[in-house]
Motif scaffolding. Structure first.
Motif, PDB file in Angstrom:
ATOM      1  N   UNK A  98       0.834  -1.191   0.000  1.00 15.24           N
ATOM      2  CA  UNK A  98       0.000   0.000   0.000  1.00 15.24           C
ATOM      3  C   UNK A  98       0.873   1.246   0.000  1.00 15.24           C
ATOM      4  N   UNK A  99       0.433   2.270  -0.741  1.00 10.59           N
ATOM      5  CA  UNK A  99       1.078   3.584  -0.723  1.00 10.59           C
ATOM      6  C   UNK A  99       0.187   4.549   0.043  1.00 10.59           C
ATOM      7  N   UNK A 100       0.812   5.346   0.903  1.00  7.43           N
ATOM      8  CA  UNK A 100       0.106   6.402   1.624  1.00  7.43           C
ATOM      9  C   UNK A 100       0.889   7.703   1.517  1.00  7.43           C
ATOM     10  N   UNK A 101       0.190   8.818   1.311  1.00  4.93           N
ATOM     11  CA  UNK A 101       0.818  10.142   1.342  1.00  4.93           C
ATOM     12  C   UNK A 101      -0.263  11.131   1.735  1.00  4.93           C
ATOM     13  N   UNK A 102      -0.020  12.052   2.760  1.00  2.92           N
ATOM     14  CA  UNK A 102       1.099  12.048   3.640  1.00  2.92           C
ATOM     15  C   UNK A 102       0.804  11.314   4.951  1.00  2.92           C
ATOM     16  N   UNK A 119       3.926  -9.875   6.195  1.00  3.68           N
ATOM     17  CA  UNK A 119       4.151 -10.233   4.793  1.00  3.68           C
ATOM     18  C   UNK A 119       3.787  -9.095   3.845  1.00  3.68           C
ATOM     19  N   UNK A 120       3.250  -7.998   4.371  1.00  2.00           N
ATOM     20  CA  UNK A 120       2.875  -6.859   3.544  1.00  2.00           C
ATOM     21  C   UNK A 120       3.862  -5.719   3.679  1.00  2.00           C
ATOM     22  N   UNK A 121       3.560  -4.629   2.967  1.00  2.00           N
ATOM     23  CA  UNK A 121       4.465  -3.478   2.987  1.00  2.00           C
ATOM     24  C   UNK A 121       3.664  -2.201   2.813  1.00  2.00           C
ATOM     25  N   UNK A 122       4.029  -1.191   3.612  1.00  3.12           N
ATOM     26  CA  UNK A 122       3.420   0.124   3.508  1.00  3.12           C
ATOM     27  C   UNK A 122       4.516   1.129   3.165  1.00  3.12           C
ATOM     28  N   UNK A 168       8.067  -5.394 -10.043  1.00  6.34           N
ATOM     29  CA  UNK A 168       7.181  -6.238  -9.243  1.00  6.34           C
ATOM     30  C   UNK A 168       6.738  -5.622  -7.942  1.00  6.34           C
ATOM     31  N   UNK A 169       6.965  -4.342  -7.730  1.00 12.60           N
ATOM     32  CA  UNK A 169       6.577  -3.734  -6.457  1.00 12.60           C
ATOM     33  C   UNK A 169       5.454  -2.704  -6.629  1.00 12.60           C
ATOM     34  N   UNK A 170       4.692  -2.816  -7.690  1.00 12.00           N
ATOM     35  CA  UNK A 170       3.543  -1.931  -7.826  1.00 12.00           C
ATOM     36  C   UNK A 170       2.569  -2.198  -6.684  1.00 12.00           C
ATOM     37  N   UNK A 171       1.912  -1.145  -6.226  1.00 15.10           N
ATOM     38  CA  UNK A 171       1.060  -1.248  -5.044  1.00 15.10           C
ATOM     39  C   UNK A 171      -0.305  -1.839  -5.386  1.00 15.10           C
ATOM     40  N   UNK A 172      -0.916  -2.441  -4.367  1.00 14.23           N
ATOM     41  CA  UNK A 172      -2.270  -2.989  -4.493  1.00 14.23           C
ATOM     42  C   UNK A 172      -3.330  -1.924  -4.238  1.00 14.23           C
ATOM     43  N   UNK A 173      -2.952  -0.827  -3.586  1.00 13.19           N
ATOM     44  CA  UNK A 173      -3.894   0.252  -3.273  1.00 13.19           C
ATOM     45  C   UNK A 173      -3.092   1.501  -2.942  1.00 13.19           C
TER      46      UNK A 173
END
Length: 301
Positions: A98-102, A119-122, A168-173
């Motif tokens: 997931x990507x978050x800003x800000x 197992x996930x990544x923010x 391969x690291x495009x975000x799911x949301x």
């Protein structure tokens, strides 16, 4: 027996809540006396521990809502009512990216890290170092920093570089909580997987309107605008009624899904009179001859 480093919530008979990282060397000094952390460690969640003055405190395992409400803050934070809806609508779960800003004070970052798990990544972006530092401290306090990569000082006007740096690291949301999100909409498609959901938080109608105009010319569909209101009820069986105050408007949520426009798909859409007028207005704003798309009133309108 609880282990040092665990997060615990202690609740007084008056309802005051103390969230602590269990440290046997740091007793809790409160108005009702001193709570020995050794006594807390020897107890179990759901039990009662006593201060040196004999005052009882409930010992419970903090929920995600407790953690979100308990973050130390320097900025306006998201409320659990928005966070819960965001997590569901964005499809956040174990193993998601997931990507978050800000980042702000990190209330939603905490929720995201807790939900994606080990197992996930923010990837959370914050331009102001003091806010990023506070977010980091809140994450570390809850033991959730290991799932989060903070990007500090980067201007997202240059794109979301961290998650796309490696294949391969495009975000799911993706979630944007920034003042002018319409300025960054054109970068979103290259940062997320095709068909992924995105969400935005905005405080005013004028900002929502500007964002909707930007989404019209970007590859997004299923656009939705809403607000989440919560009305609590007094828990008295013989006099059941709503409380006098409620948590009402705290922001507008805007949702969309990444979707490239296809003329063939659009040609097969069935539009009512209202939808045809809206499409005509959209085309006119885009300078594509919207007047020609104007339709007459139908009998069912």
């Amino acid at each position: 027996m609880l282990e040092p480093g665990q997060l615990v919530l202690l609740i007084s008979p008056k309802g005051k809540r103390y969230m602590k990282v269990l440290d046997l060397e740091q007793d809790l000094h409160v108005q009702e006396g001193i709570l020995s952390m050794a006594d807390v460690a020897a107890a179990e969640f759901g039990s009662v521990v006593y201060t040196h003055l004999g005052k009882p405190f409930r010992l419970v395992r903090p929920s995600l809502a407790d953690m979100v409400k308990g973050v130390r803050r320097q900025t306006q934070v998201l409320y659990p009512k928005e966070i819960g809806y965001l997590l569901v609508k964005l499809g956040i779960g174990a193993g998601k990216t997931v990507i978050e800003a800000g980042s702000g004070s990190g209330s939603f970052t905490v929720a995201l890290s807790h939900t994606v798990g080990s197992t996930g990544r923010v990837y959370t972006y914050e331009r102001r170092p003091e806010f990023a530092e506070l977010c980091r401290k809140n994450l570390e306090r809850y033991g959730l920093a290991g799932h989060v990569e903070q990007v500090v000082g980067h201007d997202i006007a240059d794109g979301f570089v961290k998650n796309t740096a490696e294949a391969g690291t495009l975000a799911d949301a993706l979630f944007l909580d920034v003042r002018t999100p319409w300025e960054y909409v054109h970068h979103i498609a290259s940062a997320i997987k095709p068909g992924s959901p995105v969400a935005f938080l905005l405080p005013t109608i004028s900002q929502v309107s500007d964002l909707l105009k930007a989404l019209e010319v970007a590859p997004f569909a299923d656009v939705e605008v809403l607000e989440v209101l919560v009305r609590r009820w007094k828990t008295v069986p013989d006099r059941l009624r709503p409380e006098d105050r409620m948590v009402a408007h705290t922001g507008f949520l805007v949702f969309a899904r990444h979707q490239e426009r296809m003329d063939e798909f659009e040609a097969h859409r069935t539009l009512g009179t209202r939808e045809r007028k809206q499409e005509a207005a959209r085309l006119e704003r885009l300078g594509e001859g919207g007047e020609a798309a104007e339709a007459p009133e139908s009998e069912d309108e």
